[in-house]
Each structure stands twice: as C-alpha cells, then as structure tokens.
Design an enzyme around this catalytic site. Structure first.
Site, PDB file in Angstrom:
ATOM      1  N   GLN A 182     -20.113  38.552  53.854  1.00  0.00           N
ATOM      2  CA  GLN A 182     -19.198  39.704  53.939  1.00  0.00           C
ATOM      3  C   GLN A 182     -18.086  39.496  54.961  1.00  0.00           C
ATOM      4  O   GLN A 182     -17.114  40.249  54.965  1.00  0.00           O
ATOM      5  CB  GLN A 182     -19.979  40.988  54.279  1.00  0.00           C
ATOM      6  CG  GLN A 182     -20.884  41.467  53.161  1.00  0.00           C
ATOM      7  CD  GLN A 182     -20.126  41.905  51.900  1.00  0.00           C
ATOM      8  OE1 GLN A 182     -18.925  42.178  51.929  1.00  0.00           O
ATOM      9  NE2 GLN A 182     -20.832  41.946  50.782  1.00  0.00           N
ATOM     10  N   SER A 202     -19.465  33.160  50.004  1.00  0.00           N
ATOM     11  CA  SER A 202     -19.488  33.370  48.556  1.00  0.00           C
ATOM     12  C   SER A 202     -18.066  33.633  48.069  1.00  0.00           C
ATOM     13  O   SER A 202     -17.394  34.547  48.569  1.00  0.00           O
ATOM     14  CB  SER A 202     -20.375  34.578  48.255  1.00  0.00           C
ATOM     15  OG  SER A 202     -20.318  34.893  46.888  1.00  0.00           O
ATOM     16  N   GLY A 203     -17.607  32.847  47.079  1.00  0.00           N
ATOM     17  CA  GLY A 203     -16.218  32.933  46.630  1.00  0.00           C
ATOM     18  C   GLY A 203     -15.823  34.265  46.021  1.00  0.00           C
ATOM     19  O   GLY A 203     -14.688  34.710  46.174  1.00  0.00           O
ATOM     20  N   THR A 240     -24.292  19.128  38.432  1.00  0.00           N
ATOM     21  CA  THR A 240     -22.849  18.910  38.295  1.00  0.00           C
ATOM     22  C   THR A 240     -22.086  20.088  38.892  1.00  0.00           C
ATOM     23  O   THR A 240     -22.435  21.245  38.667  1.00  0.00           O
ATOM     24  CB  THR A 240     -22.480  18.736  36.800  1.00  0.00           C
ATOM     25  OG1 THR A 240     -23.262  17.654  36.288  1.00  0.00           O
ATOM     26  CG2 THR A 240     -21.008  18.421  36.612  1.00  0.00           C
ATOM     27  N   CYS A 327     -27.034  44.936  44.491  1.00  0.00           N
ATOM     28  CA  CYS A 327     -28.275  44.554  43.825  1.00  0.00           C
ATOM     29  C   CYS A 327     -29.239  45.735  43.778  1.00  0.00           C
ATOM     30  O   CYS A 327     -30.104  45.801  42.926  1.00  0.00           O
ATOM     31  CB  CYS A 327     -28.941  43.410  44.557  1.00  0.00           C
ATOM     32  SG  CYS A 327     -27.794  42.253  45.247  1.00  0.00           S
TER      33      CYS A 327
END
Ligand code: PLP
Length: 407
Positions: A182, A202-203, A240, A327
């Site tokens: 955050q 986190s993007g 990958t 969530c």
C-alpha cells in the site's frame, strides 16, 4: 464505469495509468520468452530489465538486481516469509514476529509456518491502528529469525514505524520484511533508509495491471526458493516471466515515482474533504491515526449506518468506496483490522474506506463527500435509533470493552 463515476477504492486496486494503457499494444507485442537466446527473446529480456530498474527506482533500491519479479503482493510476501525458512531449513523451529493488522498475505504464510514448528508472536496495535516499535522489539527472542511489519495498512492507511524498527534491527541477526504493497507509489519509499531486508510491492496498486509484483531482496543468499521449476529470477521464482505485466508495472512505477509529490499534494487535499465528514455527520469517527496515515486513505465509522448499505447506496449513484479489505468485503465478518484496534463489532460493521488515486480531483471529492452525507442519512432512517446522541471517547458502541480490559 461512466465518465461521471467516481472511483474511490484505490487501495483495493487502481485503474491502469494512461501511459501504461497506451503502451499495452507494444508490450503485448514483446512476446518472446526472456530465456530464449535469439533476438525476440532478448528484446523481452531487455524490457524486463528496464522494468527492474524502474521498480528499483520507485523503492530506492541500490541495485536493480535486488528486485525479484512475482505475480503480485501475495506471492511476494509468501516468498519472503517462507523463503527465509526455506533457506534455514524447515523443522529447525525458530520464531517470527508480525503485527496484528498484517494483510492475509503475511498473516497466512506466518500461520503456515506455525504448522511447520515455527512459533509466531502477533504484536497488538493501539487504537490508532499503529504498532509500537518498542513492542515489536521486545517480542524478539534469541531464536527470532524474522520480523514482518507492513509499511501502511490497507484499511486505515496507518503508517507503521518501520524505520524505527529497521534501525533497531540493523545490528541484530534478524531479517526484516516489510509489506509495502500500500505504500509503494503513495509514499516516498527508500528500502535503504528503512533498513529492511525484504520489501513486497504489487503493480496493480499503483497503476499497473494485475498479476505482476516484486520482492526486494537485499541479499539473495538469505532466502531460498519456495517454488521449484525453472531458474528464472535467480532461481527464486520459477516460471516464465509475465513480460507485459512486468513491463506495465515498470512504466507505472516510473510514473508514480515522477509524479509522487504532486499526487500526494492533491490526495491530501481530497483526504481533508473526507476527514471533515467527522464534523458534518453526527456519530462519525475517523479510524486510524489522524496524521501517520497514507495521504489517500480515510476510514470512517458512521455509527448505526451499515457500511455495506452505505456502499450500495453510493454505488447506485456511481460512487465506489470500500467496506474493508478487498479480500474480506464479501464476507459477513467484521474487519479483523478494525477489531484489532479495539472497535466493537458494530463500529467495524459501520466503517467504510475511502481511498483516492492520482486521477481523483477535489471536485470529485467534494461531490462524493456530499453524497456520502446523504447516503448515511438515508441508511440511518432505516437502521438507527430515533435519537442519535453524542458519545464520549470510551463509548461502548465504538470500543470493544473486552479488548480494552485486556481480556
Ligand atoms: N498486502 C497488502 C497490504 C494489500 O493491501 C494487498 C492487497 O490488497 C496485498 C498484500 C496483496 O496484494 P496482491 O493483490 O497483489 O496479491
């Protein structure tokens, strides 16, 4: 969403930044496998390296090679917390310290470690949603291997004393993980001055796309792999690479870093508008520290107005706010974070989270605040007692008497 809609749930996820959206067609075209030796693979590899530089820049890492790409914040924290013990060897015991307001991305792996024989101490927070650095430090034992405290809380925005904890841990052989999901992109972050060993980002929280995150790892020798497979990301994250997602995060990281000061200024002004609802609405309170807080976050309790009803009343008017962590908001349980701060169940059920982003304007904030006043009034017509009085600081409607008495 229409252009008149007002999105105020940026802590759940952020809209993709325009510069990222514009670059997506070309990012999708970079389809080579970064492990392939021919040109197509190598151009994907170069694009991933450029993104690594940008994420390192956003969080103030001294080397891009300290950035390990993952699928998001949850995976980053899992890798950090389990990875420390994967290196030490499971079954050797050990001890971990976390705070009581950690996101499930941290509380979950810590709980999993308990099942592997690691003991976990959960340090409580105060009414302001902040953990005390002294409490964290005094929980440390001889066998403590890891301390994990978030940078800023997703629900209240409370900024934790991570610098103080990091400084105190510098001379001790205890690793320090910070969940910065955050904070990155919303606050100036320097993993160097925080003195942390591991930092999760986190993007999709700062304008990238979902499915890409990163873990800062000061020294790769201190953690082991938790996912077996290929040797991508120095063997720490087999699989990958999500090249378009990683590159989108890189572009968003660069934009967030470059526009940080301007974004903070406007978000603070919007936050003031939402904070002022505590004066405009009777029986309303701010949850979390008034100052030590993310510039974009206001968490408010409107007693007797059920948060889900307020949220739905605003939603039909095109205003989107949060009712707790993304969530948990579909669950019928009061927020774990607000309960940990000593709020009563009722106060937790009546609390909403408003979180702005770089595109939010002051006009939107004023209009959304006005609609919130009306929405709370409407919901209370149905759910509140006839006369809403004034309560003191220790009103049992707000405060969990059991938490207060320490039982
Ligand atoms: N940590 C915090 C503090 C968060 O707020 C979130 C998401 O809300 C996460 C971790 C999980 O991040 P992600 O959705 O990228 O897995």
């Amino acid at each position: 969403m229409t252009s008149a809609d007002i999105y105020l749930d940026h802590n759940a996820t952020s809209p993709v930044l325009a510069c990222v959206r514009d670059a997506l067609p070309s990012l999708l075209g970079t389809y080579g496998n970064p492990s392939a030796p021919y040109g197509l693979g190598q151009s994907a590899r170069r694009a991933v390296s450029a993104a690594r530089e940008s994420v390192a820049f956003l969080i103030g890492a001294s080397s891009a090679e300290q950035v390990v790409f993952t699928s998001g914040g949850t995976e980053s924290s899992n890798l950090a917390i389990k990875g420390v013990f994967a290196r030490l060897g499971f079954g050797v015991g050990g001890h971990v310290v976390i705070s009581s307001v950690e996101h499930p991305a941290v509380a979950g792996p810590a709980g999993w470690l308990e099942g592997q024989g690691v003991s976990v101490t959960v340090v409580p927070v105060g009414r302001d949603g902040r953990v005390r650095a002294a409490d964290v430090l005094s929980a440390i034992r001889e066998d403590t291997r890891l301390v994990s405290v978030m940078h800023a809380n997703n629900e209240t925005g409370a900024v934790q004393p991570v610098e103080e904890i990091g400084a105190a841990l510098r001379d001790r052989d205890v690793l320090f993980h910070v969940d910065g999901v955050q904070a990155a992109g919303k606050l100036p972050v320097s993993v160097e001055s925080l003195g942390c060993d591991l930092y999760s980002v986190s993007g999709h929280k700062f304008g990238g796309v979902k499915g890409a995150g990163a873990l800062y790892v000061r020294d790769r020798k201190r953690i082991g792999w938790v996912q077996q497979g290929g040797h991508q990301e120095w063997g720490l994250r087999a699989g990958t690479e999500n090249v378009p997602g990683i590159c989108a995060m890189g572009l968003a990281a660069r934009a967030a870093a470059e526009n940080l000061a301007a974004n903070v200024r406007i978000q603070r002004a919007c936050r003031d508008v939402f904070d002022s609802l505590t004066h405009r609405v009777p029986m309303a309170r701010l949850n979390g520290h008034p100052e030590q807080r993310l510039p974009n976050t206001t968490n408010l309790c409107f007693l007797y107005a059920d948060a889900m009803s307020v949220c739905m009343a605003l939603s039909v008017q095109g205003i989107f706010i949060g009712t707790g962590s993304a969530c948990a908001s579909h669950r019928k349980e009061p927020s774990r974070v607000l309960r940990a701060m000593g709020l009563s169940d009722m106060a937790a059920y009546c609390s909403v989270r408003i979180s702005t982003g770089p595109g939010t304007t002051i006009e939107q904030a004023k209009s959304a605040a006005e609609m919130t006043v009306q929405a709370v009034e409407r919901v209370r017509l149905v759910t509140a007692p006839e006369a809403i009085g004034e309560c003191g600081d220790d009103c049992p409607c707000f405060v969990d008497a059991a938490a207060d008495s320490g039982s």
